[in-house]
Design an enzyme around this catalytic site. Structure first.
Site, PDB file in Angstrom:
ATOM      1  N   ASN A   8       0.867  -1.193   0.000  1.00  0.00           N
ATOM      2  CA  ASN A   8       0.000   0.000   0.000  1.00  0.00           C
ATOM      3  C   ASN A   8       0.898   1.236   0.000  1.00  0.00           C
ATOM      4  O   ASN A   8       1.450   1.615   1.031  1.00  0.00           O
ATOM      5  CB  ASN A   8      -0.895  -0.036   1.249  1.00  0.00           C
ATOM      6  CG  ASN A   8      -1.781   1.193   1.359  1.00  0.00           C
ATOM      7  OD1 ASN A   8      -1.895   1.980   0.412  1.00  0.00           O
ATOM      8  ND2 ASN A   8      -2.400   1.369   2.519  1.00  0.00           N
ATOM      9  N   LYS A  10       0.094   4.268  -0.328  1.00  0.00           N
ATOM     10  CA  LYS A  10      -0.546   5.485   0.207  1.00  0.00           C
ATOM     11  C   LYS A  10      -0.249   6.655  -0.742  1.00  0.00           C
ATOM     12  O   LYS A  10      -0.256   6.453  -1.948  1.00  0.00           O
ATOM     13  CB  LYS A  10      -0.085   5.733   1.643  1.00  0.00           C
ATOM     14  CG  LYS A  10      -0.255   4.478   2.515  1.00  0.00           C
ATOM     15  CD  LYS A  10      -0.002   4.687   3.969  1.00  0.00           C
ATOM     16  CE  LYS A  10      -0.200   3.360   4.711  1.00  0.00           C
ATOM     17  NZ  LYS A  10      -0.026   3.473   6.144  1.00  0.00           N
ATOM     18  N   HIS A  86      -9.620   1.485   4.983  1.00  0.00           N
ATOM     19  CA  HIS A  86      -8.341   1.667   5.674  1.00  0.00           C
ATOM     20  C   HIS A  86      -8.526   2.635   6.844  1.00  0.00           C
ATOM     21  O   HIS A  86      -9.293   3.596   6.750  1.00  0.00           O
ATOM     22  CB  HIS A  86      -7.286   2.202   4.696  1.00  0.00           C
ATOM     23  CG  HIS A  86      -5.906   2.131   5.257  1.00  0.00           C
ATOM     24  ND1 HIS A  86      -5.431   3.078   6.130  1.00  0.00           N
ATOM     25  CD2 HIS A  86      -4.919   1.221   5.115  1.00  0.00           C
ATOM     26  CE1 HIS A  86      -4.199   2.752   6.488  1.00  0.00           C
ATOM     27  NE2 HIS A  86      -3.863   1.625   5.883  1.00  0.00           N
ATOM     28  N   GLU A  88      -6.851   4.986   7.860  1.00  0.00           N
ATOM     29  CA  GLU A  88      -6.618   6.400   7.517  1.00  0.00           C
ATOM     30  C   GLU A  88      -7.856   7.015   6.878  1.00  0.00           C
ATOM     31  O   GLU A  88      -8.118   8.211   7.035  1.00  0.00           O
ATOM     32  CB  GLU A  88      -5.379   6.513   6.610  1.00  0.00           C
ATOM     33  CG  GLU A  88      -4.104   6.278   7.417  1.00  0.00           C
ATOM     34  CD  GLU A  88      -2.944   5.705   6.629  1.00  0.00           C
ATOM     35  OE1 GLU A  88      -2.970   5.729   5.390  1.00  0.00           O
ATOM     36  OE2 GLU A  88      -1.999   5.211   7.275  1.00  0.00           O
ATOM     37  N   GLU A 153      -5.797  -4.861  10.631  1.00  0.00           N
ATOM     38  CA  GLU A 153      -4.724  -3.891  10.832  1.00  0.00           C
ATOM     39  C   GLU A 153      -4.973  -3.106  12.126  1.00  0.00           C
ATOM     40  O   GLU A 153      -5.690  -2.094  12.110  1.00  0.00           O
ATOM     41  CB  GLU A 153      -4.687  -2.897   9.671  1.00  0.00           C
ATOM     42  CG  GLU A 153      -4.354  -3.514   8.339  1.00  0.00           C
ATOM     43  CD  GLU A 153      -3.707  -2.485   7.416  1.00  0.00           C
ATOM     44  OE1 GLU A 153      -2.584  -2.732   6.985  1.00  0.00           O
ATOM     45  OE2 GLU A 153      -4.303  -1.439   7.159  1.00  0.00           O
ATOM     46  N   GLY A 159       2.475   1.749  11.014  1.00  0.00           N
ATOM     47  CA  GLY A 159       3.528   2.771  10.914  1.00  0.00           C
ATOM     48  C   GLY A 159       4.251   3.065  12.215  1.00  0.00           C
ATOM     49  O   GLY A 159       4.980   4.054  12.308  1.00  0.00           O
ATOM     50  N   SER A 194       3.150  -2.530  10.402  1.00  0.00           N
ATOM     51  CA  SER A 194       4.590  -2.650  10.658  1.00  0.00           C
ATOM     52  C   SER A 194       5.212  -3.969  10.193  1.00  0.00           C
ATOM     53  O   SER A 194       6.166  -4.448  10.809  1.00  0.00           O
ATOM     54  CB  SER A 194       4.887  -2.408  12.145  1.00  0.00           C
ATOM     55  OG  SER A 194       4.562  -1.077  12.486  1.00  0.00           O
TER      56      SER A 194
HETATM   57  P1  PGA Z   1       2.724   0.005   7.711  1.00  0.00           P
HETATM   58  O1  PGA Z   1       1.296   0.364   7.086  1.00  0.00           O
HETATM   59  O2  PGA Z   1       3.170  -1.289   7.059  1.00  0.00           O
HETATM   60  O3  PGA Z   1       3.595   1.167   7.337  1.00  0.00           O
HETATM   61  O4  PGA Z   1       2.537  -0.160   9.168  1.00  0.00           O
HETATM   62  C1  PGA Z   1       0.324  -0.619   6.885  1.00  0.00           C
HETATM   63  C2  PGA Z   1      -0.935  -0.007   6.339  1.00  0.00           C
HETATM   64  O5  PGA Z   1      -1.255   1.156   6.678  1.00  0.00           O
HETATM   65  O6  PGA Z   1      -1.652  -0.652   5.562  1.00  0.00           O
END
Ligand code: PGA
Length: 236
Positions: A8, A10, A86, A88, A153, A159, A194
């Site tokens: 992803n 983003k 997601h 976000e 998630e 992150g 992560s």
């Molecule tokens: P990350 O993000 O691997 O940077 O933790 C995962 C995601 O937001 O799908």
């Protein structure tokens, strides 16, 4: 259905990744979710071994919806998957279950495959309401009898470099399996938050985890190592 790794991106990009994935990993599927505007750009690269995903789609059909990208337009542009829900999108854009179910309906009707994300925040984990939160996120959105991939998630793991305990992920994966069975839903379960080359080993052994949704590490060369190691884990 093969296990899958979804990168992803983003609101970032690194097309070198396309150049580096130059052979098929036969045991797994590899997918990259990139910003809408760059989806047609993937035609300039070796696309043969990578499935394309969008990071969102409109809940509306084509029409007078300024700024929106309908699911059917994505399908017209070689998009196979769409990520919906997601964290976000939940947090920064205040989207809710109503939005997600409308988007999922549009996406499935257009012939796209859906990766639907669920995840609790740290407060919900700490106050022990996380299973209820996850159940609500699942049941208010996932329709009976559909085929859909679910990405678990935990928001506190995205992150942050924090990886939940194996038992914590296992518990949720088992629940998702049970909830899916009750309403006859089929699909894969992914873990995201992560995931990197160092952390993936124990995660890929969790029963019921059929892949990863990867943010940060999907923009680095490390993504290729992750794909190779994941593919190798399905040999013999
Ligand atoms: P990350 O993000 O691997 O940077 O933790 C995962 C995601 O937001 O799908």
């Amino acid at each position: 259905m093969k296990p899958i790794i979804v990168g992803n991106w983003k609101a970032n990009k690194n097309f070198e990744i396309f150049n580096k994935i130059s052979s098929k990993f036969t045991n797994i599927e590899i997918c990259i979710a990139l910003p809408y505007i760059y989806i047609p750009h993937t035609k300039n690269y070796n696309q043969e071994f990578i499935s394309i995903a969008a990071q969102d789609c409109s809940k509306f059909p084509p029409g007078s919806y300024t700024g929106e990208v309908p699911a059917s337009f994505l399908k017209d542009n070689q998009v196979k998957y769409v990520i919906i829900g997601h964290s976000e999108r939940r947090k920064e854009f205040k989207e809710n279950s109503y939005d997600f179910s409308a988007k999922i309906n549009r996406a499935l009707a257009a012939g796209l495959k859906v990766i639907y994300c669920i995840g609790e925040n740290s407060e919900e984990r700490d106050n022990q309401t996380y299973l209820k939160v996850l159940y609500d996120q699942f049941l208010t959105v996932v329709g009976e009898g559909i085929e859909i991939d679910i990405a678990y998630e935990p928001v506190w793991a995205i992150g942050t470099g924090i990886i939940p305990k194996i038992e914590e992920i296992t518990e949720v994966v088992e629940k998702i399996k049970r909830w899916s069975k009750i309403i006859n839903v089929k699909g894969r379960i992914l873990y995201g938050g992560s995931v990197c080359y160092e952390t993936m080993g124990p995660l890929q052994k969790i029963p019921g985890v059929d892949g990863f949704l990867i943010g940060k590490s999907s923009l680095k060369e490390e993504f290729i190592d992750i794909c190779e190691a994941f593919n190798a884990s399905y040999n013999d």
